[in-house]
Motif scaffolding. Sequence first.
Motif, PDB file in Angstrom:
ATOM      1  N   ARG A   1       0.827  -1.212   0.000  1.00 31.17           N
ATOM      2  CA  ARG A   1       0.000   0.000   0.000  1.00 31.17           C
ATOM      3  C   ARG A   1       0.858   1.257   0.000  1.00 31.17           C
ATOM      4  N   PHE A   2       1.990   1.212   0.709  1.00 29.50           N
ATOM      5  CA  PHE A   2       2.900   2.358   0.818  1.00 29.50           C
ATOM      6  C   PHE A   2       4.304   1.908   0.439  1.00 29.50           C
ATOM      7  N   PRO A   3       4.587   1.722  -0.873  1.00 31.64           N
ATOM      8  CA  PRO A   3       5.879   1.164  -1.294  1.00 31.64           C
ATOM      9  C   PRO A   3       7.064   2.115  -1.138  1.00 31.64           C
ATOM     10  N   VAL A   4       6.807   3.402  -1.089  1.00 33.74           N
ATOM     11  CA  VAL A   4       7.874   4.382  -0.903  1.00 33.74           C
ATOM     12  C   VAL A   4       7.412   5.344   0.187  1.00 33.74           C
ATOM     13  N   LEU A   5       8.261   5.542   1.180  1.00 33.00           N
ATOM     14  CA  LEU A   5       7.906   6.454   2.266  1.00 33.00           C
ATOM     15  C   LEU A   5       9.050   7.445   2.497  1.00 33.00           C
ATOM     16  N   LEU A   6       8.703   8.710   2.549  1.00 35.73           N
ATOM     17  CA  LEU A   6       9.675   9.765   2.795  1.00 35.73           C
ATOM     18  C   LEU A   6       9.503  10.294   4.209  1.00 35.73           C
ATOM     19  N   ALA A   7      10.591  10.364   4.943  1.00 40.29           N
ATOM     20  CA  ALA A   7      10.550  10.835   6.330  1.00 40.29           C
ATOM     21  C   ALA A   7      10.188  12.311   6.382  1.00 40.29           C
ATOM     22  N   PRO A   8       9.560  12.746   7.472  1.00 36.40           N
ATOM     23  CA  PRO A   8       9.208  14.165   7.605  1.00 36.40           C
ATOM     24  C   PRO A   8      10.448  15.043   7.740  1.00 36.40           C
ATOM     25  N   GLU A   9      10.320  16.259   7.250  1.00 43.01           N
ATOM     26  CA  GLU A   9      11.387  17.248   7.419  1.00 43.01           C
ATOM     27  C   GLU A   9      11.457  17.633   8.898  1.00 43.01           C
ATOM     28  N   ALA A  10      12.548  18.230   9.307  1.00 47.76           N
ATOM     29  CA  ALA A  10      12.760  18.584  10.716  1.00 47.76           C
ATOM     30  C   ALA A  10      11.629  19.443  11.273  1.00 47.76           C
ATOM     31  N   GLN A  11      11.145  20.422  10.510  1.00 47.56           N
ATOM     32  CA  GLN A  11      10.095  21.308  11.008  1.00 47.56           C
ATOM     33  C   GLN A  11       8.733  20.602  11.077  1.00 47.56           C
ATOM     34  N   GLN A  12       8.575  19.481  10.389  1.00 42.47           N
ATOM     35  CA  GLN A  12       7.328  18.724  10.407  1.00 42.47           C
ATOM     36  C   GLN A  12       7.322  17.636  11.492  1.00 42.47           C
ATOM     37  N   ARG A  13       8.455  17.411  12.084  1.00 38.68           N
ATOM     38  CA  ARG A  13       8.604  16.325  13.055  1.00 38.68           C
ATOM     39  C   ARG A  13       7.621  16.410  14.216  1.00 38.68           C
ATOM     40  N   PRO A  14       7.372  17.597  14.815  1.00 38.54           N
ATOM     41  CA  PRO A  14       6.401  17.649  15.924  1.00 38.54           C
ATOM     42  C   PRO A  14       4.994  17.188  15.517  1.00 38.54           C
ATOM     43  N   VAL A  15       4.571  17.489  14.299  1.00 42.42           N
ATOM     44  CA  VAL A  15       3.259  17.052  13.816  1.00 42.42           C
ATOM     45  C   VAL A  15       3.239  15.520  13.729  1.00 42.42           C
ATOM     46  N   PHE A  16       4.318  14.942  13.201  1.00 39.78           N
ATOM     47  CA  PHE A  16       4.408  13.494  13.069  1.00 39.78           C
ATOM     48  C   PHE A  16       4.416  12.813  14.440  1.00 39.78           C
ATOM     49  N   LEU A  17       5.170  13.364  15.379  1.00 37.49           N
ATOM     50  CA  LEU A  17       5.243  12.764  16.713  1.00 37.49           C
ATOM     51  C   LEU A  17       3.919  12.896  17.463  1.00 37.49           C
ATOM     52  N   GLU A  18       3.201  13.983  17.261  1.00 35.08           N
ATOM     53  CA  GLU A  18       1.869  14.118  17.877  1.00 35.08           C
ATOM     54  C   GLU A  18       0.922  13.080  17.290  1.00 35.08           C
ATOM     55  N   LEU A  19       1.021  12.835  16.002  1.00 33.38           N
ATOM     56  CA  LEU A  19       0.210  11.788  15.374  1.00 33.38           C
ATOM     57  C   LEU A  19       0.524  10.437  16.002  1.00 33.38           C
ATOM     58  N   ARG A  20       1.793  10.146  16.176  1.00 36.01           N
ATOM     59  CA  ARG A  20       2.200   8.874  16.811  1.00 36.01           C
ATOM     60  C   ARG A  20       1.583   8.730  18.191  1.00 36.01           C
ATOM     61  N   GLU A  21       1.660   9.779  18.994  1.00 38.67           N
ATOM     62  CA  GLU A  21       1.136   9.719  20.360  1.00 38.67           C
ATOM     63  C   GLU A  21      -0.384   9.586  20.375  1.00 38.67           C
ATOM     64  N   ALA A  22      -1.064  10.262  19.462  1.00 40.32           N
ATOM     65  CA  ALA A  22      -2.522  10.168  19.389  1.00 40.32           C
ATOM     66  C   ALA A  22      -2.951   8.760  18.977  1.00 40.32           C
ATOM     67  N   ILE A  23      -2.205   8.155  18.058  1.00 43.71           N
ATOM     68  CA  ILE A  23      -2.500   6.784  17.632  1.00 43.71           C
ATOM     69  C   ILE A  23      -2.360   5.839  18.813  1.00 43.71           C
ATOM     70  N   ASP A  24      -1.239   5.921  19.506  1.00 43.99           N
ATOM     71  CA  ASP A  24      -1.008   5.024  20.636  1.00 43.99           C
ATOM     72  C   ASP A  24      -2.059   5.249  21.719  1.00 43.99           C
ATOM     73  N   ASP A  25      -2.318   6.493  22.068  1.00 55.70           N
ATOM     74  CA  ASP A  25      -3.259   6.816  23.132  1.00 55.70           C
ATOM     75  C   ASP A  25      -4.656   6.275  22.818  1.00 55.70           C
ATOM     76  N   TYR A  26      -5.144   6.539  21.614  1.00 59.04           N
ATOM     77  CA  TYR A  26      -6.501   6.116  21.271  1.00 59.04           C
ATOM     78  C   TYR A  26      -6.632   4.600  21.217  1.00 59.04           C
ATOM     79  N   PHE A  27      -5.759   3.942  20.447  1.00 59.49           N
ATOM     80  CA  PHE A  27      -5.929   2.501  20.270  1.00 59.49           C
ATOM     81  C   PHE A  27      -5.601   1.719  21.538  1.00 59.49           C
ATOM     82  N   ARG A  28      -4.627   2.144  22.295  1.00 56.49           N
ATOM     83  CA  ARG A  28      -4.314   1.466  23.559  1.00 56.49           C
ATOM     84  C   ARG A  28      -5.499   1.583  24.521  1.00 56.49           C
ATOM     85  N   ALA A  29      -6.056   2.781  24.636  1.00 54.46           N
ATOM     86  CA  ALA A  29      -7.205   2.978  25.530  1.00 54.46           C
ATOM     87  C   ALA A  29      -8.416   2.189  25.051  1.00 54.46           C
ATOM     88  N   THR A  30      -8.632   2.127  23.746  1.00 55.90           N
ATOM     89  CA  THR A  30      -9.757   1.378  23.191  1.00 55.90           C
ATOM     90  C   THR A  30      -9.624  -0.110  23.505  1.00 55.90           C
TER      91      THR A  30
END
Length: 183
Positions: A58-87
């Motif tokens: 589904r995602f054969p090529v993935l590009l890492a976020p730029e340095a200034q985008q990193r906080p958005v990506f890390l917040e997404l990671r934490e929201a994913i873990d928080d929601y699914f773990r709690a569920t």
Amino acid sequence: MTFRWTAHRFAGGALALDVANSVVLRADAAKSVDRFAVSEQIIAFAEASARLGAERDRFPVLLAPEAQQRPVFLELREAIDDYFRATIIRGGDDDGRLARLLFACGTALRAFPRAESLGNATAHSALSLLAAQTRERLRICGNCGWLFIDRSKNRSRVWCDMAVCGNRRKASRHYHRKKEALE
């Protein structure tokens, strides 16, 4: 600190879960390690996920976020873990956590408009996990605490990876039984 991104590191069964699992021993603050604390590891993760991840087709090529985008990506990671773990633990939705997850996904989709972006792909992966039939199969590994999708026929999987966590747990039980027998 550097990590090797092996097939075991992608045992979650979905890109979003593998991203959430990038924090090792999340429940133990003293031992917890964030694999994405070093930007180079996010780049290495993106490359390895395209080779080893469950959603590599589904995602054969993935590009890492730029340095200034990193906080958005890390917040997404934490929201994913928080929601699914709690569920998984509570067995139902928590509107606040779901709202946080949806907001983080929306923010990521705006910040990472390119489909081959790790942030964009992770948001799409997380949103696909919201489907009831998938969400019912989400589990927390009984050994390492990682999130994973139980794709077994009878929905009885306990470990994210039988070859690693299953064997460790079984070896530990065997050790303790032998130790008790000697006492």
